[in-house]
Scaffold this active site. Sequence first.
Site, short mmCIF file in Angstrom:
data_model
loop_
_atom_site.label_atom_id
_atom_site.label_comp_id
_atom_site.label_asym_id
_atom_site.label_seq_id
_atom_site.Cartn_x
_atom_site.Cartn_y
_atom_site.Cartn_z
N SER A 44 0.85 -1.18 0.00
CA SER A 44 0.00 0.00 0.00
C SER A 44 0.89 1.24 0.00
CB SER A 44 -0.95 -0.04 1.20
OG SER A 44 -1.95 0.94 1.07
N HIS A 69 -8.11 -4.98 -0.84
CA HIS A 69 -6.83 -4.33 -0.56
C HIS A 69 -5.85 -5.24 0.16
CE1 HIS A 69 -4.20 -0.95 -0.38
NE2 HIS A 69 -4.20 -0.88 0.92
#
Length: 726
Positions: A585, A700
């Site tokens: 991320s 995610h």
Amino acid sequence: MSNVTKASIAGVSMLALAACNPATQQEDAPVEAGTADSGGERQIVEIDPNNDPRLWLEEVEGEEAIAWAEGENARTFERLQGDARYQGLFDQALAVYQSEDRIPYGAFQGGYVWNFWQDATNTHGLWRRTTLESYLTDEPEWDVILDLDTLSDAEGSNWVWRGANCLAPAYDRCMITLSDGGSDAAVRREFSVSERAFVEGGFVTPESKGGVSWIDADTLMVGLATSEADTTDSGYPSVAYRWARGTELSDATEAVRGDREDVGLFSFRVEDSDGTVYMMASEADTFYDTTWWYLPNEGEAMQLPLPPKSSIQEMYQGQLVFTLQEDWTPVEGGETYPSGALLSFEMAAFAAAGELPDVHTVYIPRERQSLGGIGATRSALMVAIDENVVGGIEAFQFADGEWTSESLPVPENLTIGLGSTNSGEDIAFMNAEGFLTPDTLYMINAADMTVNPIKSIPERFNAEGLVVEQLEAESTDGTMIPYFVVRREDTVMDGSTPTLLYAYGGFEVSIRPSYSGSRGQLWLENGGAYVVANIRGGGEFGPSWHQAGLKMDRQRIYDDLIAVAEDMHDNGLTSPRRTAVYGGSNGGLLTGVMYTQRPDLWNAVISAVPLLDMLRYHTLLAGASWMGEYGNPEDPDEGAFLRSISPYHNVDANGEYPEIYLYTSTKDDRVHPGHARKMAHLLSDLGHDYLYYENIEGGHSAAANLEELARRDAMLYAFLMQKLMD
């Protein structure tokens, strides 16, 4: 009440995967013109963000983009899953994830401990509960409330559990949040625990980002990004509505409205131990600047007199408890409270008068401290406090206008995680772990201040002969950056140890010592060392540690990680040939920068679910919400800085780079998969070595179930072994 943090917007992911097949490249995507002649000179590829030839890869489910990703996956599978070690690594990781002796973490509410459980049989998972008495036994008797595998089969959906919001004190009516495939966008459906069924004609929301919270048994506070009028540029809700049972969602009554330019507006409920309820909303003007609202049942919304950089944490004995991320002088000429402070004021007094009551100091952290989890029980406000990245817990009481506290007897030199708390109960849970210390779950009784171990996991790997040390490296501006090293005690400091360096460096997220069975078995037992760098940008030492690396100061974060890597090499732990750097991320951006700025420090780079195109990130999915962290690409100064660090815009056509492993997820609707896709495509055009993997499901976290987690880990460590050990 759940702490209303920016993490609900940003999210944090620790992993991702990557590959590419030249046969799938578009013929009309030539290498862009460089800034210098070829022949050994630097030739940085110029890419116009408004005329990027790889925009087709930003079409998340575009037929051409998916076909390209599938071709990349095939090449990566052949390389990594074709490794003779892969199957053994996968089997080990899967056994860890599916082990029946995992701790069934839960929340104590309404006389029951509630838990969500996945294993080899229940791949989607079981939502279940048991009594506290049964939970304290070795084999609790679980009452299954909802079987997600059965539900997924019946409805033909890949349901991923996103939690349940149940109405106190009965905890019978719950709003269950389900995501199809793992994306942030989800549906919310009303469920009856006593009937073990979704409520016919009950509350149901369309799939969207946002959330709901109970006002009472027949009314919800709703904020959903379902229409352009109710959605911010960042893709989050901009309005909170009161929705009455038996009416259409379109007929809900507006409670408070934010601006389209906001990050988002999020409503929530706070409840005191006496049952007093306050409905609130946080209007995130930027990622780090918030306007806080009290939403009375009647009348207009009332703005709370809090500074923009603050976070509401809890309600305890009538006191609204909040933290500061900036210095604050509430009364001109009066006391100034420092950034990082934990403060409170009487909520009822504000609700009655609309003015700021007396402010009380709960706790002010010292220089090397930071606040962790904060939760109210019936008898105490529990606050986790880290000291030099290891934890403790203080129990606070409020009486006669003052806060007092006592330390709970928790194990020393470990990461302490405060679990779910409930303002109506004295029972709370906490977890303790370290790099070599398996997780142990403790039960806290706030009434008598006792802390007792109740469950633990067995050792997942052989830690004999392993040691943990905390070192420091001096960054370019003289700041000392702490980092942890997990290695064999008899390590020969000749630079030969394969070493995996992990860091995150953003969003005030602290990276603390943690126990990982898969990391232990797949890496440490095979002779690898593991390093965690507590670089700036994180929250290890409070808001100032984070804010030191915001926007155009972000190079400090990268300099910190470079300093740690160089220190590792200087002290002989490892060498560039044996070093890999890994992040996900925001950490994927970090490792992307390490790839372009200091390729000489690594032999492998892992960039998971990453941001890499920093000139278009604000146009992709939730990217606009992060401009408070990274800056605005359209601002001349901030845009110029972002171009200088953007990995996608700083690849040297003639450069010598380590192999990079990029992995992402099609279903990730937080960080756009186009970042990793475009970077891989560029590297393919330039002839640089890389691998790319895109998980078609998973969101995610890049994994929607336990088998996908195991596959992700096995591929990661196969790659690391190929690069650092072979």
